[in-house]
Enzyme design. Structure first.
Site, short mmCIF file in Angstrom:
data_model
loop_
_atom_site.label_atom_id
_atom_site.label_comp_id
_atom_site.label_asym_id
_atom_site.label_seq_id
_atom_site.Cartn_x
_atom_site.Cartn_y
_atom_site.Cartn_z
N GLU A 12 0.83 -1.21 0.00
CA GLU A 12 0.00 0.00 0.00
C GLU A 12 0.87 1.25 0.00
O GLU A 12 0.59 2.22 -0.71
CB GLU A 12 -0.87 0.10 1.26
CG GLU A 12 -1.49 -1.14 1.70
CD GLU A 12 -2.05 -1.02 3.13
OE1 GLU A 12 -2.54 -2.03 3.58
OE2 GLU A 12 -2.01 0.05 3.76
N GLY A 78 -9.22 -8.34 11.48
CA GLY A 78 -10.03 -9.56 11.57
C GLY A 78 -11.32 -9.23 12.30
O GLY A 78 -11.29 -8.55 13.32
N ILE A 170 -5.03 -12.76 15.74
CA ILE A 170 -6.06 -13.62 16.33
C ILE A 170 -6.56 -14.59 15.27
O ILE A 170 -7.05 -14.17 14.21
CB ILE A 170 -7.24 -12.79 16.88
CG1 ILE A 170 -6.75 -11.72 17.88
CG2 ILE A 170 -8.30 -13.69 17.52
CD1 ILE A 170 -6.15 -12.22 19.16
N MET A 191 -3.50 -4.76 14.93
CA MET A 191 -2.30 -4.75 15.76
C MET A 191 -1.63 -3.38 15.91
O MET A 191 -0.50 -3.30 16.39
CB MET A 191 -1.29 -5.77 15.19
CG MET A 191 -1.83 -7.19 15.19
SD MET A 191 -0.77 -8.39 14.37
CE MET A 191 0.64 -8.40 15.44
N GLU A 192 -2.30 -2.31 15.48
CA GLU A 192 -1.63 -1.00 15.55
C GLU A 192 -2.50 0.16 16.04
O GLU A 192 -2.00 1.10 16.68
CB GLU A 192 -1.09 -0.60 14.15
CG GLU A 192 -0.01 -1.48 13.58
CD GLU A 192 -0.57 -2.73 12.89
OE1 GLU A 192 -1.77 -2.71 12.52
OE2 GLU A 192 0.17 -3.72 12.75
N ASP A 215 -10.36 -11.07 7.34
CA ASP A 215 -10.56 -12.45 7.84
C ASP A 215 -11.49 -12.38 9.03
O ASP A 215 -11.82 -11.30 9.52
CB ASP A 215 -9.21 -13.07 8.24
CG ASP A 215 -8.50 -12.22 9.28
OD1 ASP A 215 -7.65 -11.41 8.90
OD2 ASP A 215 -8.83 -12.33 10.47
N1 ADE Z 1 -5.13 -7.97 10.99
C1 ADE Z 1 -5.88 -8.61 10.07
N2 ADE Z 1 -6.44 -9.72 10.56
C2 ADE Z 1 -6.05 -9.79 11.85
C3 ADE Z 1 -6.29 -10.72 12.88
N3 ADE Z 1 -7.05 -11.80 12.69
N4 ADE Z 1 -5.70 -10.48 14.10
C4 ADE Z 1 -4.93 -9.39 14.28
N5 ADE Z 1 -4.65 -8.51 13.33
C5 ADE Z 1 -5.20 -8.68 12.13
#
Ligand code: ADE
Length: 246
Positions: A12, A78, A170, A191-192, A215
């Site tokens: 990106e 996710g 996760i 995660m950020e 996901d």
């Molecule tokens: N970013 C995209 N999918 C994620 C997930 N399942 N857990 C943590 N960060 C993610």
């Protein structure tokens, strides 16, 4: 208005970099920062990498070295709620560090630290409103067929709500339940975002986080994430970023 734009994935960042005019590149630590303008809007863009430390370090550099007026993060997440599907878009109105738990510390009634009594950060209302407007415009353009690089069948739902952040990918029902039980308002996990929100709150710099569901944070999360990553996500992020900047 100078925007600090943070991305967690190389694809990106490299795609948007091509559109920056008067591009200047500077290195701080292990990261390259790209500054310039897109359609006369000033920005500094950086690939943060994954996780809270990477995001916080990047956000701090954007504030201290570039004096950005807002922080923007667009990326993947996710879903932890059954009604959110792959491709849906979540605009954060709150960012929560779901993996911080100080409740076992004696003398502290719940999560509490010397600087922050909470690890839940509300998005400034003005930033939230601007983000929703940008996503609405994206959806309108998408339906009008203005994005040839994005799959024509892409028809996401948009949600506004809480996003959870933790230093874990996760990928199990158990992990999802852990988040749901502590934070029932959380729509998706990444995660950020809440790390950037904490740095933003430290310096009173507004922060926008928009996530596309890649996901369902379940046992199949790894494979659907990879598939989605290499299809449309870079183009979706780039188009959203351009709308946020304008
Ligand atoms: N970013 C995209 N999918 C994620 C997930 N399942 N857990 C943590 N960060 C993610």
């Amino acid at each position: 208005m100078k925007t600090g734009l943070i991305g967690a994935m190389r694809e990106e960042v490299l795609l948007l970099k091509k559109d920056i005019q008067n591009l200047k590149t500077k290195q701080f630590g292990s990261r390259e920062f790209y500054s310039g303008t897109i359609n006369d809007n000033e920005l500094v863009m950086c690939l943060s990498g994954w996780g809270k430390v990477a995001a916080a370090s990047t956000a701090t550099t954007l504030i201290n070295h570039y004096q950005v007026d807002q922080l923007v993060f667009i990326g993947l997440a996710g879903s932890v709620q059954a009604h959110l599907n792959i491709g849906d878009i979540v605009v954060a109105n709150q960012l929560i560090q779901h993996d911080v738990d100080l409740s076992r510390l004696e003398g502290f009634s719940s999560v509490e630290s010397p600087f922050w009594k909470t690890f839940e950060f509300d998005v400034f209302p003005h930033s939230g409103k601007k983000a929703i407007q940008a996503v609405d415009k994206f959806i309108l353009n998408l339906r009008n067929g203005e994005y040839p690089n994005i799959h024509s069948g892409y028809n996401p739902n948009v949600y506004v709500g809480a996003i959870g952040t933790g230093d874990q990918f996760i990928a199990s029902n158990e992990g999802k339940v852990r988040i749901n039980e502590r934070f029932p308002q959380v729509l998706c996990t990444e995660m950020e975002g809440a790390a950037i929100a904490q740095v933003g709150a430290d310096y009173q710099v507004p922060c926008t986080v928009i996530r596309v569901i890649s996901d369902k944070a379940d046992e199949q999360a790894h494979s659907s994430f990879a598939k989605f990553l290499f299809e449309d996500i870079s183009h979706i992020s780039v188009e959203l970023a351009k709308l946020i900047l304008s």
